[in-house]
Design a protein around this motif. Structure first.
Motif, mmCIF file in Angstrom:
data_model
loop_
_atom_site.group_PDB
_atom_site.id
_atom_site.type_symbol
_atom_site.label_atom_id
_atom_site.label_comp_id
_atom_site.label_asym_id
_atom_site.label_seq_id
_atom_site.Cartn_x
_atom_site.Cartn_y
_atom_site.Cartn_z
ATOM 1 N N THR A 1 -18.875 2.116 -6.036
ATOM 2 C CA THR A 1 -17.660 2.875 -5.715
ATOM 3 C C THR A 1 -17.627 4.204 -6.465
ATOM 4 O O THR A 1 -17.250 5.242 -5.900
ATOM 5 C CB THR A 1 -16.410 2.054 -6.071
ATOM 6 N N LYS B 1 -2.535 15.383 -4.780
ATOM 7 C CA LYS B 1 -3.216 14.712 -3.677
ATOM 8 C C LYS B 1 -4.737 14.721 -3.818
ATOM 9 O O LYS B 1 -5.408 13.717 -3.534
ATOM 10 C CB LYS B 1 -2.816 15.371 -2.351
ATOM 11 N N GLN B 2 -5.289 15.838 -4.277
ATOM 12 C CA GLN B 2 -6.747 15.956 -4.372
ATOM 13 C C GLN B 2 -7.358 14.999 -5.393
ATOM 14 O O GLN B 2 -8.557 14.715 -5.343
ATOM 15 C CB GLN B 2 -7.123 17.386 -4.744
ATOM 16 N N TYR B 3 -6.524 14.470 -6.310
ATOM 17 C CA TYR B 3 -7.034 13.588 -7.354
ATOM 18 C C TYR B 3 -6.764 12.105 -7.083
ATOM 19 O O TYR B 3 -7.220 11.259 -7.859
ATOM 20 C CB TYR B 3 -6.397 13.943 -8.709
ATOM 21 N N ARG B 4 -6.031 11.772 -6.036
ATOM 22 C CA ARG B 4 -5.530 10.401 -5.889
ATOM 23 C C ARG B 4 -6.620 9.356 -5.712
ATOM 24 O O ARG B 4 -6.560 8.281 -6.320
ATOM 25 C CB ARG B 4 -4.530 10.334 -4.721
ATOM 26 N N SER B 5 -7.610 9.634 -4.884
ATOM 27 C CA SER B 5 -8.674 8.644 -4.689
ATOM 28 C C SER B 5 -9.459 8.431 -5.980
ATOM 29 O O SER B 5 -9.844 7.299 -6.313
ATOM 30 C CB SER B 5 -9.618 9.087 -3.567
ATOM 31 N N LEU B 6 -9.681 9.498 -6.720
ATOM 32 C CA LEU B 6 -10.397 9.393 -7.990
ATOM 33 C C LEU B 6 -9.575 8.593 -8.998
ATOM 34 O O LEU B 6 -10.104 7.706 -9.687
ATOM 35 C CB LEU B 6 -10.702 10.783 -8.534
ATOM 36 N N TRP C 1 0.826 -1.204 0.000
ATOM 37 C CA TRP C 1 0.000 0.000 0.000
ATOM 38 C C TRP C 1 0.861 1.255 0.000
ATOM 39 O O TRP C 1 0.541 2.251 -0.668
ATOM 40 C CB TRP C 1 -0.921 -0.008 1.211
ATOM 41 N N LEU D 1 -7.254 6.339 -8.411
ATOM 42 C CA LEU D 1 -7.197 4.937 -8.006
ATOM 43 C C LEU D 1 -8.523 4.223 -8.308
ATOM 44 O O LEU D 1 -8.534 3.076 -8.767
ATOM 45 C CB LEU D 1 -6.874 4.838 -6.519
ATOM 46 N N GLY D 2 -9.643 4.906 -8.060
ATOM 47 C CA GLY D 2 -10.943 4.317 -8.353
ATOM 48 C C GLY D 2 -11.152 4.079 -9.838
ATOM 49 O O GLY D 2 -11.664 3.033 -10.249
ATOM 50 N N VAL E 1 0.828 4.319 -2.769
ATOM 51 C CA VAL E 1 0.687 5.731 -2.402
ATOM 52 C C VAL E 1 1.825 6.551 -3.002
ATOM 53 O O VAL E 1 1.612 7.645 -3.541
ATOM 54 C CB VAL E 1 0.652 5.895 -0.871
ATOM 55 N N LEU F 1 -16.876 8.632 -5.446
ATOM 56 C CA LEU F 1 -15.629 9.296 -5.843
ATOM 57 C C LEU F 1 -15.842 10.789 -6.120
ATOM 58 O O LEU F 1 -16.893 11.200 -6.615
ATOM 59 C CB LEU F 1 -15.042 8.619 -7.083
#
Length: 404
Positions: free
Chosen positions: A191, A17-22, A4, A24-25, A8, A195
């Motif tokens: 999911t 950083k603001q786009y990372r979850s999007l 993990w 990854l999804g 990251v 996002l």
């Protein structure tokens, strides 16, 4: 935890950083889409045998998916700037899930044609949303975030045929994979709802240059990009869909080996999409596009000329390497070239690819019925040669744009 941590760190290098979850999804979603893109090709020998389909019938079902993609791509490119990327993405996933739940359940060519059409329509919306989103995440001059995102398609496209090969060998019915993918897409859809698509609402690097002040449809790049993807997707989509049957029919391999060879081709795409944009990061996008076009074309020609399944497999692996970064490179070029009407430009380029995926598998089926599958593969070599010639015209255009 160590794995993990590495993920990251990789994300830190790719997007803010603001786009990372999007990001990854979307990557996870593309893996599942990749499985769906190749399972038809991997199961084609079984469908031809168990459903008693002709090459023409199989080509029509395959082409239906491309027809849906074609109808969806430009439409969704326009819709995405009106109703938002999340709505387009979730709508595409719903269509794909419903169609996969019933695809290949019966030998009916008409029913499978309709279901393939719906799968393609859903995938078209998903693909445009992914390209639009990543184009707005990555910085000007970068291409590796887009290419690594597209490597997710390759991961799924490697996994799917391998799983089918194992299912065939184990005695389980090959149709189970379609139901499994449908179940997974339900989870992906849930999911997507969570996002933060709203964070890509403002395009990166907006300027008021002459290029960006023009309507995208008035600029040559708008059409050239679509033409390259028209030819490229014909080559890549056609090769991946028919390589399994090529090994079974022309080279005399078993069906499980044919399914494995689809994975070999997509392994080349995966390796290339992960490595090429990083190893050749300083190479101009136009020059890299032309070089990869030539590699893909010559490798397919080589694979047709040899008789050894092992050597042909190596050739198709290298062809996969050549094909690997072409699509994400074109999308990166379009994303950087156009800021005004970006969704429309990306949607139109994707439409070019969808038309290629619609026309050429059906043309391949018709040619193969008439002159044999091996001779039919020369159609893809011709596509590659024309694609390389068109890609050569992009080099000076991209060079001028990057100097602005």
């Amino acid at each position: 935890m160590e794995i993990w941590s590495r993920i990251v760190n990789l994300l830190k290098d790719l997007v803010e950083k603001q786009y990372r979850s999007l990001y990854l999804g979307l990557f996870a979603n593309c893996v599942v889409i990749g499985v769906g893109m190749t399972i038809v090709g991997a199961t084609l020998p079984k469908m031809l045998t168990e459903f008693s389909w002709s090459y023409t019938a199989a080509g029509a079902v395959i082409a239906a998916g491309s027809l849906g993609d074609f109808a969806s791509s430009f439409t969704c490119g326009v819709l995405i700037e009106r109703i938002g990327p999340k709505a387009v993405m979730v709508g595409g996933i719903i269509l794909q899930t419903l169609a996969l739940a019933f695809f290949a359940a019966t030998p009916s060519v008409v029913l499978n044609f309709i279901l393939s059409l719906l799968i393609g329509f859903g995938q078209g919306g998903i693909d445009v949303t992914v390209n639009y989103s990543v184009a707005r995440m990555q910085k000007r001059g970068e291409s590796h975030p887009m290419s690594i995102m597209h490597s997710a398609y390759a991961i799924g496209s490697v996994v799917g045929p391998v799983v089918i090969g194992l299912i065939i060998r184990s005695g389980l019915h090959w149709q189970l994979v379609y139901r499994g993918v449908a179940g997974i897409t339900v989870l992906i859809g849930v999911t997507m709802l969570a996002l933060p698509f709203r964070r890509i609402g403002i395009a990166r690097g907006e300027t008021t240059s002459e290029v960006e002040s023009e309507s995208p449809a008035r600029l040559p790049m708008f059409y050239i990009a679509a033409l390259i993807l028209f030819l490229y997707v014909g080559l890549e989509f056609g090769s991946s869909k028919w390589v399994g049957e090529y090994f079974v029919t022309v080279l005399g391999s078993q069906a499980s080996v044919g399914a494995f060879m689809v994975s070999v081709f997509w392994t080349g795409l995966l390796v290339g999409r992960l490595g090429i944009p990083i190893l050749f990061r300083k190479v101009e996008h136009g020059v890299l596009l032309l070089s990869l076009s030539l590699v893909a074309t010559t490798s397919v020609a080589f694979s047709i000329l040899v008789r050894s399944p092992v050597v042909a497999g190596i050739g198709f692996f290298v062809a996969g390497l050549g094909c690997s970064a072409i699509y994400p490179l074109v999308m990166t070029i379009v994303g950087h070239y156009f800021q005004k009407g970006q969704g429309k430009a990306i949607g139109f380029a994707a439409t070019g690819g969808a038309v290629g995926a619609l026309v050429f598998p059906f043309a391949m089926a018709a040619v193969s019925e008439a002159v044999g599958l091996k001779n039919g593969f020369w159609l893809y070599v011709l596509l590659g040669l024309v694609m390389s010639a068109v890609a050569a015209t992009v080099v000076p255009m991209v060079r001028r744009r990057e100097k602005e």
